[in-house]
Design a protein around this motif. Structure first.
Motif, PDB file in Angstrom:
ATOM      1  N   PRO A  45       0.810  -1.221   0.000  1.00  0.00           N
ATOM      2  CA  PRO A  45       0.000   0.000   0.000  1.00  0.00           C
ATOM      3  C   PRO A  45       0.843   1.270   0.000  1.00  0.00           C
ATOM      4  N   SER A  46       1.969   1.236   0.712  1.00  0.00           N
ATOM      5  CA  SER A  46       2.820   2.430   0.800  1.00  0.00           C
ATOM      6  C   SER A  46       3.476   2.777  -0.526  1.00  0.00           C
ATOM      7  N   MET A  47       3.426   1.854  -1.500  1.00  0.00           N
ATOM      8  CA  MET A  47       4.008   2.149  -2.801  1.00  0.00           C
ATOM      9  C   MET A  47       3.282   3.321  -3.469  1.00  0.00           C
ATOM     10  N   SER A  48       1.977   3.439  -3.232  1.00  0.00           N
ATOM     11  CA  SER A  48       1.210   4.553  -3.807  1.00  0.00           C
ATOM     12  C   SER A  48       1.735   5.886  -3.274  1.00  0.00           C
ATOM     13  N   ILE A  49       2.140   5.889  -2.007  1.00  0.00           N
ATOM     14  CA  ILE A  49       2.658   7.116  -1.405  1.00  0.00           C
ATOM     15  C   ILE A  49       4.037   7.436  -1.962  1.00  0.00           C
ATOM     16  N   ARG A  50       4.877   6.401  -2.116  1.00  0.00           N
ATOM     17  CA  ARG A  50       6.191   6.605  -2.711  1.00  0.00           C
ATOM     18  C   ARG A  50       6.045   7.140  -4.136  1.00  0.00           C
ATOM     19  N   LEU A  51       5.023   6.673  -4.821  1.00  0.00           N
ATOM     20  CA  LEU A  51       4.780   7.109  -6.199  1.00  0.00           C
ATOM     21  C   LEU A  51       4.453   8.602  -6.243  1.00  0.00           C
ATOM     22  N   ILE A  52       3.711   9.082  -5.252  1.00  0.00           N
ATOM     23  CA  ILE A  52       3.389  10.512  -5.196  1.00  0.00           C
ATOM     24  C   ILE A  52       4.664  11.343  -5.069  1.00  0.00           C
ATOM     25  N   TYR A  53       5.550  10.942  -4.153  1.00  0.00           N
ATOM     26  CA  TYR A  53       6.796  11.682  -3.972  1.00  0.00           C
ATOM     27  C   TYR A  53       7.628  11.686  -5.255  1.00  0.00           C
ATOM     28  N   SER A  54       7.657  10.549  -5.932  1.00  0.00           N
ATOM     29  CA  SER A  54       8.413  10.445  -7.183  1.00  0.00           C
ATOM     30  C   SER A  54       7.830  11.353  -8.258  1.00  0.00           C
ATOM     31  N   LEU A  55       6.495  11.337  -8.381  1.00  0.00           N
ATOM     32  CA  LEU A  55       5.829  12.176  -9.380  1.00  0.00           C
ATOM     33  C   LEU A  55       5.996  13.656  -9.058  1.00  0.00           C
ATOM     34  N   CYS A  56       5.905  13.988  -7.790  1.00  0.00           N
ATOM     35  CA  CYS A  56       6.065  15.378  -7.364  1.00  0.00           C
ATOM     36  C   CYS A  56       7.430  15.902  -7.791  1.00  0.00           C
TER      37      CYS A  56
ATOM     38  N   ALA B 223      10.455  19.053 -14.292  1.00  0.00           N
ATOM     39  CA  ALA B 223      10.094  19.270 -15.690  1.00  0.00           C
ATOM     40  C   ALA B 223       9.509  20.660 -15.938  1.00  0.00           C
ATOM     41  N   GLN B 224       8.837  21.230 -14.948  1.00  0.00           N
ATOM     42  CA  GLN B 224       8.186  22.523 -15.156  1.00  0.00           C
ATOM     43  C   GLN B 224       8.753  23.608 -14.244  1.00  0.00           C
ATOM     44  N   LEU B 225       9.998  23.431 -13.812  1.00  0.00           N
ATOM     45  CA  LEU B 225      10.591  24.387 -12.880  1.00  0.00           C
ATOM     46  C   LEU B 225      10.634  25.796 -13.457  1.00  0.00           C
ATOM     47  N   ALA B 226      11.011  25.923 -14.728  1.00  0.00           N
ATOM     48  CA  ALA B 226      11.100  27.250 -15.340  1.00  0.00           C
ATOM     49  C   ALA B 226       9.738  27.932 -15.333  1.00  0.00           C
ATOM     50  N   GLU B 227       8.698  27.187 -15.699  1.00  0.00           N
ATOM     51  CA  GLU B 227       7.343  27.746 -15.689  1.00  0.00           C
ATOM     52  C   GLU B 227       6.929  28.113 -14.271  1.00  0.00           C
TER      53      GLU B 227
ATOM     54  N   LEU C  21       8.745  29.011 -11.744  1.00  0.00           N
ATOM     55  CA  LEU C  21       9.420  30.226 -11.290  1.00  0.00           C
ATOM     56  C   LEU C  21       8.824  31.482 -11.929  1.00  0.00           C
ATOM     57  N   GLN C  22       8.177  31.291 -13.083  1.00  0.00           N
ATOM     58  CA  GLN C  22       7.531  32.416 -13.761  1.00  0.00           C
ATOM     59  C   GLN C  22       6.095  32.617 -13.282  1.00  0.00           C
ATOM     60  N   GLY C  23       5.663  31.792 -12.327  1.00  0.00           N
ATOM     61  CA  GLY C  23       4.323  31.941 -11.767  1.00  0.00           C
ATOM     62  C   GLY C  23       3.255  31.122 -12.449  1.00  0.00           C
ATOM     63  N   VAL C  24       3.657  30.285 -13.417  1.00  0.00           N
ATOM     64  CA  VAL C  24       2.681  29.434 -14.108  1.00  0.00           C
ATOM     65  C   VAL C  24       2.305  28.265 -13.199  1.00  0.00           C
ATOM     66  N   ARG C  25       1.013  28.010 -13.064  1.00  0.00           N
ATOM     67  CA  ARG C  25       0.538  26.929 -12.218  1.00  0.00           C
ATOM     68  C   ARG C  25      -0.345  25.981 -13.032  1.00  0.00           C
ATOM     69  N   ARG C  26      -0.093  24.686 -12.870  1.00  0.00           N
ATOM     70  CA  ARG C  26      -0.871  23.680 -13.589  1.00  0.00           C
ATOM     71  C   ARG C  26      -1.818  22.905 -12.688  1.00  0.00           C
ATOM     72  N   GLY C  27      -1.584  22.974 -11.377  1.00  0.00           N
ATOM     73  CA  GLY C  27      -2.455  22.266 -10.450  1.00  0.00           C
ATOM     74  C   GLY C  27      -2.157  20.786 -10.324  1.00  0.00           C
ATOM     75  N   ASN C  28      -0.960  20.358 -10.766  1.00  0.00           N
ATOM     76  CA  ASN C  28      -0.626  18.942 -10.692  1.00  0.00           C
ATOM     77  C   ASN C  28       0.155  18.626  -9.415  1.00  0.00           C
ATOM     78  N   LEU C  29       0.774  17.457  -9.373  1.00  0.00           N
ATOM     79  CA  LEU C  29       1.456  17.017  -8.160  1.00  0.00           C
ATOM     80  C   LEU C  29       2.715  17.807  -7.846  1.00  0.00           C
ATOM     81  N   ALA C  30       3.223  18.548  -8.820  1.00  0.00           N
ATOM     82  CA  ALA C  30       4.377  19.407  -8.554  1.00  0.00           C
ATOM     83  C   ALA C  30       4.013  20.537  -7.600  1.00  0.00           C
TER      84      ALA C  30
ATOM     85  N   LEU D 133      -7.215  16.977 -10.162  1.00  0.00           N
ATOM     86  CA  LEU D 133      -6.208  16.746 -11.201  1.00  0.00           C
ATOM     87  C   LEU D 133      -5.012  15.975 -10.645  1.00  0.00           C
ATOM     88  N   GLN D 134      -4.637  16.257  -9.413  1.00  0.00           N
ATOM     89  CA  GLN D 134      -3.527  15.540  -8.785  1.00  0.00           C
ATOM     90  C   GLN D 134      -3.883  14.063  -8.605  1.00  0.00           C
TER      91      GLN D 134
END
Length: 243
Positions: free
Chosen positions: A91-102, A108-112, A114-123, A213-214
């Protein structure tokens, strides 16, 4: 009778794989909309979780027939079986998966970002969400440890009386041996059912913490991972002549 029983076990798993593929397509479609609708996202998440609960309920019925088969499933690849924990994923694998996805999404979207762009995902997990996820992880690991200890006691029980006496004497009637074995298989059934309950409750608790969305992102990744491991395992077994 044994072949028909194995057919039912195999059919249950193959149906589950097919449902996962269908759910994956619906989840991906829900995220591909130009204007993502929160109600649609919530609906597809709810449907996906219900499918998982239905699958675990079917496993409960099968476990009453022969729980031992679920612990060494012939319908899974050797790669899948090597990662099983009490006849399924941790069961804890789902939690590890969240940290990995985050981490991967944030990178992947660090530049965006920092520019204030928000997608509402796990990042964009908030501090409050991370606190709740961490608490859930601690709770889940504690429950996993309890079930692992239970499973260990069942395995160790194989060396206890009366089985060890029957084995050393090579005596005892077939009925006595069958009765003793089936008692331990019923214990396997009980621990499997509790493990499945923990798997379901963990993913539901996680979804409750996440925005729609997350939650969809998590379910997509989980299904992609499971389906991919199955396909990789089939290819590996094929190369090694296992199937």
């Amino acid at each position: 009778m044994a072949n028909r029983q194995q057919d039912r076990f195999n059919e249950c798993y193959e149906n589950w794989l097919q449902i996962q593929r269908q759910d994956l397509q619906e989840l991906l479609h829900a995220t591909s909309q130009d204007a993502q609708d929160e109600q649609t996202l919530c609906s597809v998440v709810s449907k996906t979780l219900q499918h998982y609960e239905d699958y675990c309920e079917r496993r409960t019925h099968l476990a009453q027939e022969d729980a031992a088969s679920l612990f060494s499933p012939t319908w899974c690849t050797s790669l899948e079986n090597s990662f099983l924990w009490i006849a399924g994923c941790r069961p804890s694998m789902s939690i590890r998966l969240i940290y990995s996805l985050c981490g991967s999404q944030l990178e992947a979207q660090l530049a965006e970002f920092l520019q204030g762009v928000r997608r509402g995902n796990l990042a964009e997990l908030s501090a409050n969400q991370l606190t709740q996820i961490n608490s859930l992880q601690c709770k889940t690991v504690r429950e996993e440890d309890k079930l692992s200890s239970w499973m260990a006691s069942i395995q160790e029980d194989m060396a206890d009386h009366p089985l060890v006496g029957m084995a050393s004497r090579r005596g005892g009637s077939d009925e006595d041996v069958d009765r003793a074995i089936e008692e331990r298989v019923r214990a396997l059934s009980s621990v499997l059912v509790e493990a499945d309950k923990l798997r379901v409750s963990t993913i539901r608790d996680l979804v409750d913490v996440l925005a729609p969305l997350q939650a969809v992102d998590l379910l997509i990744a989980a299904k992609q991972l499971h389906i991919s491991i199955h396909e990789w395992g089939k290819r590996r077994d094929g190369r090694r002549g296992s199937i």
